[in-house]
Scaffold this motif. Structure first.
Motif, PDB file in Angstrom:
ATOM      1  N   GLY A   1       0.859  -1.227   0.035  1.00 19.54           N
ATOM      2  CA  GLY A   1       0.075   0.076  -0.099  1.00 19.54           C
ATOM      3  C   GLY A   1       0.813   1.171  -0.104  1.00 19.54           C
ATOM      4  O   GLY A   1       0.574   2.233  -0.572  1.00 19.54           O
ATOM      5  N   THR A   2       1.960   1.121   0.668  1.00 24.22           N
ATOM      6  CA  THR A   2       2.876   2.217   0.798  1.00 24.22           C
ATOM      7  C   THR A   2       3.484   2.461  -0.662  1.00 24.22           C
ATOM      8  O   THR A   2       3.532   3.781  -1.152  1.00 24.22           O
ATOM      9  CB  THR A   2       4.024   2.159   1.527  1.00 24.22           C
TER      10      THR A   2
ATOM     11  N   ASN B   1      -6.316   4.502  11.155  1.00 25.95           N
ATOM     12  CA  ASN B   1      -5.025   4.575  11.690  1.00 25.95           C
ATOM     13  C   ASN B   1      -4.459   6.033  11.694  1.00 25.95           C
ATOM     14  O   ASN B   1      -4.257   6.639  11.209  1.00 25.95           O
ATOM     15  CB  ASN B   1      -4.128   3.600  10.957  1.00 25.95           C
TER      16      ASN B   1
ATOM     17  N   ASP C   1      -6.932   5.816   1.275  1.00 29.67           N
ATOM     18  CA  ASP C   1      -6.295   4.918   1.415  1.00 29.67           C
ATOM     19  C   ASP C   1      -6.878   3.831   2.209  1.00 29.67           C
ATOM     20  O   ASP C   1      -7.373   3.956   3.374  1.00 29.67           O
ATOM     21  CB  ASP C   1      -5.357   6.033   2.658  1.00 29.67           C
TER      22      ASP C   1
ATOM     23  N   TYR D   1      -7.035  -1.376   5.000  1.00 27.61           N
ATOM     24  CA  TYR D   1      -8.002  -2.281   6.240  1.00 27.61           C
ATOM     25  C   TYR D   1      -9.128  -2.935   5.651  1.00 27.61           C
ATOM     26  O   TYR D   1     -10.077  -3.194   6.630  1.00 27.61           O
ATOM     27  CB  TYR D   1      -7.916  -1.858   7.447  1.00 27.61           C
TER      28      TYR D   1
ATOM     29  N   SER E   1      -4.194  -1.785   0.103  1.00 30.09           N
ATOM     30  CA  SER E   1      -3.063  -2.773   0.438  1.00 30.09           C
ATOM     31  C   SER E   1      -3.777  -4.046   0.679  1.00 30.09           C
ATOM     32  O   SER E   1      -4.665  -4.068   1.386  1.00 30.09           O
ATOM     33  CB  SER E   1      -2.519  -2.035   1.745  1.00 30.09           C
TER      34      SER E   1
ATOM     35  N   SER F   1      -1.625  -6.134   2.551  1.00 31.77           N
ATOM     36  CA  SER F   1      -0.724  -6.633   3.699  1.00 31.77           C
ATOM     37  C   SER F   1      -1.544  -7.095   4.628  1.00 31.77           C
ATOM     38  O   SER F   1      -1.172  -8.036   5.178  1.00 31.77           O
ATOM     39  CB  SER F   1       0.012  -5.305   4.233  1.00 31.77           C
TER      40      SER F   1
ATOM     41  N   ARG G   1       4.546  -7.661  -0.064  1.00 32.51           N
ATOM     42  CA  ARG G   1       4.440  -6.264  -0.589  1.00 32.51           C
ATOM     43  C   ARG G   1       3.715  -6.202  -1.736  1.00 32.51           C
ATOM     44  O   ARG G   1       4.021  -6.271  -2.905  1.00 32.51           O
ATOM     45  CB  ARG G   1       5.734  -5.785  -1.035  1.00 32.51           C
TER      46      ARG G   1
HETATM   47  N1  PLP Z   1      -1.834   3.172   4.966  1.00 28.39           N
HETATM   48  C1  PLP Z   1      -2.034   2.910   6.290  1.00 28.39           C
HETATM   49  C2  PLP Z   1      -2.918   3.656   7.181  1.00 28.39           C
HETATM   50  C3  PLP Z   1      -1.556   1.917   6.979  1.00 28.39           C
HETATM   51  O1  PLP Z   1      -1.559   1.788   8.161  1.00 28.39           O
HETATM   52  C4  PLP Z   1      -0.517   1.030   6.292  1.00 28.39           C
HETATM   53  C5  PLP Z   1       0.410   0.197   7.167  1.00 28.39           C
HETATM   54  O2  PLP Z   1       0.482   0.123   8.044  1.00 28.39           O
HETATM   55  C6  PLP Z   1      -0.314   1.223   4.865  1.00 28.39           C
HETATM   56  C7  PLP Z   1      -0.893   2.347   4.283  1.00 28.39           C
HETATM   57  C8  PLP Z   1       0.618   0.603   3.937  1.00 28.39           C
HETATM   58  O3  PLP Z   1       0.819  -0.733   4.208  1.00 28.39           O
HETATM   59  P1  PLP Z   1       1.873  -1.690   3.496  1.00 28.39           P
HETATM   60  O4  PLP Z   1       2.614  -0.714   2.669  1.00 28.39           O
HETATM   61  O5  PLP Z   1       2.468  -2.604   4.398  1.00 28.39           O
HETATM   62  O6  PLP Z   1       0.960  -2.372   2.554  1.00 28.39           O
END
Ligand code: PLP
Length: 394
Positions: free
Chosen positions: A100-101, A180, A208, A211, A240, A242, A251
């Motif tokens: 997601g990043t 978050n 974003d 989750y 994401s 993840s 990833r």
């Molecule tokens: N956005 C939010 C709000 C998150 O909490 C996270 C991960 O903690 C991410 C994006 C990105 O997650 P990742 O790059 O691990 O998929």
């Protein structure tokens, strides 16, 4: 060369993980790092993922390149998961990304090409990584009111008033669900108002969605994203895989853009793919192929949804347990907000000093802003934890 550099700020969560690992107390409790943990404290490989991996290993014929946008079947399956048939695909383009990043980064670069230095609004507070990423992309970073430290809910009227004052060309980062770090989320009726506001002002929603399925279920968690994107001509969405597929280290994520029409979508997509080409050329395939395999097979998908529901229900159960333990001991409803929050986190609203005391005296680890990972709550020691939280919050 390197003598010109100064030390970069250290990552607070990684530092906290190091401190936790070094703590010799057997009673220590990790509420810090943001990964799901089961009752044994393990972040498991989901059974549906394991089965998909077995199929992939035995069926894979080649390791040749997939292309800049990555795994096409994954892209189609992710769009179906998020939107079902509720969005005209001719206006949508998707690129598989490393996490997601990765998708946040690609989309920020894309927007920077369209509107260098745009005003970029994030919730106060937001996920710690949003801030340096947006700054690095050259945006003019601003915040909109979000968390009410008194009620531990959303300051919705103030948030909406700020959104109503935005203009076309501004960008608003919204957490699709499971905010978050706070755990406080918008209701469907509030999402409707946010969508109306964005449609009126022309500000660009940047959602974003990290989750999906961790809050109240896939449908409920997708409500805001679907509503906003159905209401506006243009949007971007960072997905994401993840957390909901437990694929953290693989990833896997996706950068999604929605344009006014197919012709503009093609042009924006050419820029998005150009960003990717100049950064990492093409994404890694494995996690994406796992998700594609699961989402396109009825039995595996059903199994994944059952596992996702189990994770979600466990987090909701632990939330209720902690609220109840504190209520029993304090005769107050002051921490009932933990059970109404959703997602993996809640912001407890403790001072920095209280957080430090919990760590030193009780071996309870959380981030300095008092964010807890509810999946780390220890069922067998909830009473002790409640006592410790009450002791430092008095
Ligand atoms: N956005 C939010 C709000 C998150 O909490 C996270 C991960 O903690 C991410 C994006 C990105 O997650 P990742 O790059 O691990 O998929």
């Amino acid at each position: 060369m390197f003598e010109t550099l100064t030390q970069a700020p250290s990552d607070k969560i990684l530092a906290l993980m190091g401190e936790y690992a070094a703590d010799q107390r057997s009673t220590k409790i990790d509420l810090g790092v943001g990964v799901y943990k089961d009752e044994k404290g393990v972040t498991p490989v989901m059974t549906s993922v394991r089965k998909a991996e077995e199929r992939i290993l035995s069926n894979e014929k080649t390791k040749t390149y997939l292309g800049i946008a990555g795994n096409k079947g994954f892209g189609a399956a992710v769009l179906d998961l998020i939107f079902e048939d509720g969005l005209d695909r001719s206006r949508v383009r998707i690129a598989q990304t490393p996490g997601g990043t990765g998708s946040l980064w690609v989309l920020m670069q894309l927007i920077t090409r369209a509107r260098p230095g745009a005003s970029f609004y994030v919730s106060d507070p937001t996920w710690a990584n949003h801030v340096p990423m947006a700054k690095q992309a050259g945006f003019d970073l601003k915040t909109y009111p979000y968390f009410d430290t008194e009620t531990r809910g959303v300051k919705f009227d103030e948030m909406l008033a700020t959104l109503n004052g935005l203009k076309a060309g501004d960008v608003v980062l919204l957490h699709g669900c499971c905010h978050n770090p706070t755990g406080a989320n918008l209701t469907p009726a509030q999402w409707d108002q946010v969508a109306d506001s964005l449609a009126r002002t022309g500000a660009l929603p940047f959602i974003d969605l990290a989750y999906l399925g961790f809050g109240d279920g896939i449908e409920a968690d997708a409500y805001g994203t679907r509503k906003v994107i159905a209401s506006v001509p243009e949007a971007v969405l960072a997905f994401s895989g993840s957390k909901n597929f437990g694929l953290y280290k693989e990833r896997v994520g996706a950068a999604i853009l929605v344009a006014r029409n197919a012709a503009e979508a093609d042009i924006a997509n050419s820029q998005m793919l150009n960003v990717v080409r100049g950064a990492y050329s093409q994404p890694p395939d494995h996690g994406a192929e796992v998700i594609r395999t699961i989402l396109t097979d009825a039995a595996l998908r059903a199994e994944w949804e059952t596992e996702l529901t189990e994770m979600r229900n466990r987090m909701i159960y632990l939330r209720e347990k902690l609220s109840a333990a504190i209520r029993e001991r304090s005769n107050s409803t002051d921490f009932d907000f933990v059970s109404s929050h959703r997602g993996m986190f809640s912001l407890l609203g403790l001072t920095n000093e209280a957080v430090e005391k919990l760590k030193q005296e009780n071996g309870v680890y959380m981030t300095g802003d008092s964010r807890i990972n509810v999946a780390g709550l220890p069922e067998a020691k909830m009473g002790e934890l409640a006592d410790a939280i009450l002791a430092v919050s008095r």
